[in-house]
Write a protein that holds these residues in place. Structure first.
Motif, mmCIF file in Angstrom:
data_model
loop_
_atom_site.group_PDB
_atom_site.id
_atom_site.type_symbol
_atom_site.label_atom_id
_atom_site.label_comp_id
_atom_site.label_asym_id
_atom_site.label_seq_id
_atom_site.Cartn_x
_atom_site.Cartn_y
_atom_site.Cartn_z
ATOM 1 N N THR A 105 -2.272 6.541 -3.067
ATOM 2 C CA THR A 105 -1.235 6.387 -3.445
ATOM 3 C C THR A 105 -0.410 7.817 -2.767
ATOM 4 O O THR A 105 0.474 7.606 -2.380
ATOM 5 N N TRP B 151 0.876 4.038 1.494
ATOM 6 C CA TRP B 151 0.536 3.163 2.356
ATOM 7 C C TRP B 151 -0.125 1.965 1.441
ATOM 8 O O TRP B 151 -0.489 1.984 0.510
ATOM 9 N N SER B 152 0.723 0.820 1.856
ATOM 10 C CA SER B 152 0.564 -0.245 0.817
ATOM 11 C C SER B 152 -0.677 -0.828 0.703
ATOM 12 O O SER B 152 -1.221 -1.422 -0.138
ATOM 13 N N ASN C 168 -8.332 -3.516 -3.888
ATOM 14 C CA ASN C 168 -8.096 -3.667 -2.467
ATOM 15 C C ASN C 168 -9.137 -4.574 -1.784
ATOM 16 O O ASN C 168 -9.297 -4.763 -0.555
#
Ligand code: UD2
Length: 450
Positions: A100, A104-105, A150
């Motif tokens: 976070t 960066w997504s 992720n």
């Protein structure tokens, strides 16, 4: 509904307004919420609530580490190369963080960081693994711990990039677990209309999951004896650090922690300490300021060593440790998170996140060693979008390390132009040494193949 109510009672959550909107939900939405509540582990939930009660004071008194060595031993390096070449070493990369602070997504490992080729953190680790394998003539194994947030994006990234030249059999992936977030009253709350708020449970359960997923057994059957643990966000971390492995074997210990000297007492790194005869780490987010800043009479820091969460550990020790200590301590952090309520819908709120820290295994291991490296050789993490620990500082440190490698390999000062070495330069074979002795880099710099 009765199972749900029963579980909510067990969790002490029956009286909250958590499901006041239950009737307005579709059956699917009700099922989603019910299965989330059913999956909550009651003893762990109780640990979370206890964690909110206690003031996170450290169990025992601690003092600076009494014994540590400095890196630079050729003999240890050679012994490590021999062990890696014999297939005794595998690497575990902790990559479940949400990144976070970086803004960066995607998964942090997908961040393009290298100077010229913009290689991602994942690519650098895989190419290091390939280069180390070439250096010792052995295919090496590595595993990535991801998180439910992720995991699929990480797998997709590896598939899209054909596993960066490694054989699929060399790479394993497993996801860490999630823990419910708690509001300021210590209760569950909604993140969406039909979903409770959860967060990744920290990097601390990685070794337990190595056992739970069966990967430890698989590596053991392949002859692996030592696991090299690194963090995805530090591209100077060496997934197959021959000197660390050789030192670890020579010390005949169960765990060797890699460390650097602290320079700035306010740096966001854990502090290595000792209590009784065991090492421990006090995280930067929990250490008292006076301890963090404490200095000796000569002005040097009382606690000189930083934790990088880089270490190697015997596979046999992991088995016994996970068996004796099935539960990891929890650490809490007060964060701004996404919530949902019936009146306003989506909202930002402050809540408690709970994490396990990988270094909390240290007090459970009596046979430990500490090996201190030069900072510029092993530590430059990518944490923030700017300032300290950002892509700018990481790229500068990657460039300095590449310049140092060329200096010691060729005996010449590299030209003052940006360049990026291929990862084989990090695992030198006699042929590479021979080829580059006395050879200067192209004046224009750029990407340098070995
Ligand atoms: C970590 C260390 C800290 C210091 C610092 C320097 C821990 C607990 N603390 O602090 O002592 O070494 O790094 O870089 O290691 N991760 C997961 N799952 C999670 C959370 C994190 O896999 O739920 C991974 C994350 O992908 C990263 C590493 O653990 O590779 C460190 O995570 P972080 O950036 O949240 O830790 P940080 O910087 O607070």
């Amino acid at each position: 509904m009765s199972n749900l109510l029963h579980k909510l009672l067990l969790l002490g959550q029956a009286a909250t307004a958590l499901f006041s909107h239950w009737k307005a939900l579709t059956e699917i939405q009700q099922q989603n919420l019910s299965s989330q509540v059913a999956a909550i582990d009651v003893p762990t939930f109780q640990l979370q609530q206890e964690c909110l009660q206690n003031n996170q004071k450290l169990e025992k008194e601690f003092f600076p580490p009494q014994k540590y060595a400095f890196s630079g031993s050729e003999e240890d390096y050679k012994a490590g190369i021999k062990a890696i070449g014999a297939g005794k070493v595998a690497c575990l990369i902790l990559a479940g963080g949400q990144g976070t602070r970086l803004g960066w997504s995607g998964p942090k490992g997908t961040f393009p960081i290298s100077l010229i080729k913009q290689k991602s953190l994942f690519q650098l680790i895989c190419e290091k693994t390939k280069a180390a394998g070439k250096c010792v003539q052995k295919d090496l194994s590595l595993a990535f711990m991801t998180s439910p947030d992720n995991h699929s994006d990480t797998l997709q990234f590896f598939q899209d990039n054909d596993f960066f030249g490694l054989a699929k059999e060399q790479i394993s992936f497993f996801s860490q677990e999630m823990l419910p977030l708690l509001d300021t009253q210590g209760n569950l709350f909604l993140e969406e209309v039909d979903s409770l708020a959860f967060g990744p449970d920290g990097n601390g359960f990685a070794l337990h999951l190595l056992v739970k997923t069966g990967l430890l057994r698989k590596w053991q059957d392949q002859g692996v004896e030592i696991i090299n643990v690194i963090l995805i966000d530090n591209p100077l971390a060496d997934p197959f650090d021959a000197e660390l492995i050789g030192f670890h074997i020579r010390q005949q210990v169960d765990l060797t922690l890699k460390s650097i000297l602290r320079i700035d007492p306010h740096e966001s790194v854990g502090v290595v300490v000792q209590n009784d005869n065991n090492l421990a780490v006090v995280e930067y987010s929990e250490i008292l300021l006076e301890e963090r800043e404490a200095v000796l009479a000569d002005g040097s820091l009382k606690y000189p060593l930083a934790n990088l969460s880089l270490f190697c550990i015997n596979l046999s020790k992991i088995q016994s440790l996970v068996h004796q200590h099935p539960i990891m301590p929890l650490h809490r952090a007060f964060k701004s998170v996404k919530g949902w309520n019936e009146i306003e819908g989506s909202e930002k709120k402050m809540a408690w996140k709970f994490e396990k820290f990988i270094f909390d295994i240290l007090p459970w291991i009596s046979k430990e060693a500490l090996l201190v490296y030069p900072r510029e050789a092993c530590f430059s993490p990518l944490k923030n979008s700017e300032g300290a620990f950002s892509s700018k500082t990481v790229q500068a440190d990657l460039q300095s390390l590449d310049r140092q490698i060329i200096r010691s390999l060729t005996g010449l000062e590299p030209p003052n132009v940006p360049f990026e070495l291929s990862q084989e330069f990090y695992y030198l074979t006699p042929a590479i040494r021979e080829k580059w002795k006395g050879r200067s880099l192209p004046n224009l710099g750029g990407y340098i193949e070995v």
